[in-house]
Scaffold this active site. Structure first.
Site, PDB file in Angstrom:
ATOM      1  N   HIS A 204       2.707   6.447   6.847  1.00 39.19           N
ATOM      2  CA  HIS A 204       1.518   5.997   6.389  1.00 39.19           C
ATOM      3  C   HIS A 204       0.975   6.847   5.514  1.00 39.19           C
ATOM      4  O   HIS A 204      -0.135   6.628   4.803  1.00 39.19           O
ATOM      5  CB  HIS A 204       0.725   5.320   7.426  1.00 39.19           C
ATOM      6  CG  HIS A 204      -0.195   6.364   8.153  1.00 39.19           C
ATOM      7  ND1 HIS A 204       0.541   7.026   9.248  1.00 39.19           N
ATOM      8  CD2 HIS A 204      -1.164   7.146   8.025  1.00 39.19           C
ATOM      9  CE1 HIS A 204      -0.378   8.099   9.648  1.00 39.19           C
ATOM     10  NE2 HIS A 204      -1.529   7.983   8.942  1.00 39.19           N
TER      11      HIS A 204
HETATM   12  C1  UD1 Z   1      -6.282   6.403   8.585  1.00 38.69           C
HETATM   13  C2  UD1 Z   1      -6.848   7.775   8.450  1.00 38.69           C
HETATM   14  C3  UD1 Z   1      -5.592   8.672   8.773  1.00 38.69           C
HETATM   15  C4  UD1 Z   1      -4.919   8.202  10.217  1.00 38.69           C
HETATM   16  C5  UD1 Z   1      -4.618   6.642   9.944  1.00 38.69           C
HETATM   17  C6  UD1 Z   1      -4.016   5.982  11.084  1.00 38.69           C
HETATM   18  C7  UD1 Z   1      -8.464   8.894   6.977  1.00 38.69           C
HETATM   19  C8  UD1 Z   1      -8.836   9.333   5.678  1.00 38.69           C
HETATM   20  N1  UD1 Z   1      -7.441   8.577   7.143  1.00 38.69           N
HETATM   21  O1  UD1 Z   1      -5.502   6.362   7.295  1.00 38.69           O
HETATM   22  O2  UD1 Z   1      -5.929  10.131   9.394  1.00 38.69           O
HETATM   23  O3  UD1 Z   1      -3.634   8.927  10.368  1.00 38.69           O
HETATM   24  O4  UD1 Z   1      -5.735   5.963   9.737  1.00 38.69           O
HETATM   25  O5  UD1 Z   1      -3.385   4.686  10.646  1.00 38.69           O
HETATM   26  O6  UD1 Z   1      -9.481   8.255   7.754  1.00 38.69           O
HETATM   27  N2  UD1 Z   1      -5.579  -1.578   6.258  1.00 38.69           N
HETATM   28  C9  UD1 Z   1      -5.605  -2.800   6.750  1.00 38.69           C
HETATM   29  N3  UD1 Z   1      -6.017  -3.181   7.847  1.00 38.69           N
HETATM   30  C10 UD1 Z   1      -6.680  -2.157   8.706  1.00 38.69           C
HETATM   31  C11 UD1 Z   1      -6.931  -1.048   8.278  1.00 38.69           C
HETATM   32  C12 UD1 Z   1      -6.303  -0.555   6.992  1.00 38.69           C
HETATM   33  O7  UD1 Z   1      -5.042  -3.626   5.904  1.00 38.69           O
HETATM   34  O8  UD1 Z   1      -7.134  -2.682   9.871  1.00 38.69           O
HETATM   35  C13 UD1 Z   1      -5.275  -1.309   4.878  1.00 38.69           C
HETATM   36  C14 UD1 Z   1      -6.232  -1.099   3.735  1.00 38.69           C
HETATM   37  O9  UD1 Z   1      -5.816  -1.813   2.787  1.00 38.69           O
HETATM   38  C15 UD1 Z   1      -6.603   0.143   3.407  1.00 38.69           C
HETATM   39  C16 UD1 Z   1      -5.282   0.889   3.849  1.00 38.69           C
HETATM   40  O10 UD1 Z   1      -4.975   0.008   4.863  1.00 38.69           O
HETATM   41  O11 UD1 Z   1      -6.923   0.393   2.073  1.00 38.69           O
HETATM   42  C17 UD1 Z   1      -5.844   2.329   4.149  1.00 38.69           C
HETATM   43  O12 UD1 Z   1      -6.731   2.190   5.591  1.00 38.69           O
HETATM   44  P1  UD1 Z   1      -7.605   3.674   5.755  1.00 38.69           P
HETATM   45  O13 UD1 Z   1      -8.315   3.420   6.792  1.00 38.69           O
HETATM   46  O14 UD1 Z   1      -8.593   3.853   4.524  1.00 38.69           O
HETATM   47  O15 UD1 Z   1      -6.573   4.591   5.839  1.00 38.69           O
HETATM   48  P2  UD1 Z   1      -5.313   5.036   6.622  1.00 38.69           P
HETATM   49  O16 UD1 Z   1      -3.905   4.908   5.469  1.00 38.69           O
HETATM   50  O17 UD1 Z   1      -5.008   3.809   7.468  1.00 38.69           O
END
Ligand code: UD1
Length: 376
Positions: free
Chosen positions: A218
């Site tokens: 991821h």
């Molecule tokens: C976040 C953390 C990372 C951790 C990871 C575990 C930060 C900077 N990064 O990264 O350290 O290892 O979580 O998963 O805080 N999305 C969904 N559903 C959700 C959550 C996210 O669809 O429930 C999608 C959204 O499009 C979002 C993207 O995933 O834009 C990224 O989510 P985000 O929480 O910003 O960062 P992660 O890549 O999950």
């Protein structure tokens, strides 16, 4: 009665707060007016499979506060968390907040609290990848520099914090709280039906499950770049010719596999799943031949379970997993990764040892230190 608020936001946070909550609950049944712990979920992760399932499995109560901030740019997400969390703090006036790990919720809530003169305890402090292109590294450095109590999982963390000029009075080596959860839920892991659901149960009298590689990816560096994700798809295809692959796909990765048209070129031996719950995921780690990942926490869980881990990153903030554990850091060179994976499938891998204080008692140590601090 002292009041604590523990913050969770993203998937890797839930298993770090759960042991703390349990220890506080236990203390309260012994002495009813000692301490309360309220849980605030920022809503950084919001999908059922990235969030609610963990509350149910880890026996966490419904959060006292749900901020519902959702996705967005880093600035948007961090700012929204700060605005909403400030309201909670002004209303609750806690003695202390607990933040864990390195996600945007961690720094956002820390910054909000310290500006209101509320003490902050950071669990999993001091880890450093020395790669400032990782958003998590920025979150770690900033959170540690303004927190009051820093709980460290491995000795490298103590050295990093000292080097950054942090007073040793703030640093406590209490071990790895993720292992508290792993040990606590292990009986449930042993009862998981996940191997059965993917037809991986041992066959023809063989004591071991059908061999498979477990994959998680991821990191933006791996999955947001078309070239890198394309190269990784090539690696998975070539490993898929040797063995089955189970790949629970993170929402970010799923979006990019679709956008870059990579799903259709992948080997049918690769089984895609939704993100899995904690218990099933640990069961898959425990029974696999190797894990191929870019996660942080999984490097630790594999080291504890003695399962080889191939990490598709150039740096790790958890060096003990490479020096003592079962982790191999292969960088972004997919050929190097392939070679290491093939060696492991051929039973050539280091056995590893369990690092110091990864013993299931971290939460007890942390809560006992915090009680001392906030009562004095
Ligand atoms: C976040 C953390 C990372 C951790 C990871 C575990 C930060 C900077 N990064 O990264 O350290 O290892 O979580 O998963 O805080 N999305 C969904 N559903 C959700 C959550 C996210 O669809 O429930 C999608 C959204 O499009 C979002 C993207 O995933 O834009 C990224 O989510 P985000 O929480 O910003 O960062 P992660 O890549 O999950």
């Amino acid at each position: 009665m002292k009041k604590i608020i523990s913050v969770v936001g993203a998937r890797p946070n839930f298993m770090k707060v759960s042991p703390i909550h349990k220890v506080i609950q236990k203390l309260n049944t012994q002495n009813s007016s000692l301490i309360t712990n309220k849980i605030c979920h920022t809503g950084q992760h919001y999908d059922e499979k990235m969030s609610r399932i963990f509350f149910d499995e880890l026996e966490l109560p419904q959060p006292d506060y749900y901020l519902g901030v959702g996705s967005g740019s880093h600035a948007e997400q961090t700012a929204r968390i700060m605005i909403e969390f400030e309201k909670v703090l002004l209303y609750e006036k806690p003695d202390l907040i607990i933040v864990v790990g390195d996600v945007n919720s961690t720094i956002a809530c820390t910054l909000t609290a310290v500006k209101l003169y509320i003490k902050v305890a950071h669990i999993e402090a001091g880890l450093r990848s020395f790669d400032r292109k990782m958003p998590e590294e920025i979150n770690r450095i900033l959170t540690d520099s303004i927190s009051d109590y820093l709980f460290v999982t491995e000795r490298s963390g103590i050295e990093n914090l000292k080097r950054e000029g942090i007073s040793k009075d703030k640093i406590f080596f209490t071990g790895n709280i993720m292992i508290d959860s792993l040990l606590y839920y292990y009986p449930k892991v042993e009862k998981s039906n996940i191997l059965k659901s993917y037809n991986l149960l041992p066959q023809n009298g063989d004591p071991k499950p059908i061999p498979y590689i477990l994959v998680t990816l991821h990191r933006p560096g791996n999955v947001d770049s078309e070239t890198n994700l394309h190269n990784i798809a090539g690696l998975l295809n070539s490993l898929g010719e040797k063995t089955k692959i189970i790949f629970p796909v993170h929402p970010r990765t799923k979006k990019n596999l679709i956008n870059f048209n990579l799903l259709k070129i992948l080997n049918p031996n690769i089984i895609f799943t939704e993100p899995l719950g904690y218990v099933d995921f640990i069961a898959l780690i425990k029974n696999c031949r190797l894990v191929l990942t870019d996660s942080g926490g999984i490097q630790e869980e594999t080291t504890f379970l003695g399962i080889p881990c191939v990490t598709l990153r150039t740096t790790t903030e958890r060096p003990v997993t490479v020096e003592l554990g079962t982790n191999y850091l292969v960088g972004d060179d997919t050929n190097a990764a392939r070679k290491v994976c093939l060696d492991i499938l051929d039973n050539k891998f280091k056995k590893g040892q369990i690092p110091e204080l990864w013993d299931g008692k971290s939460a007890e140590r942390i809560v006992s230190i915090l009680l001392n601090m906030i009562n004095n």
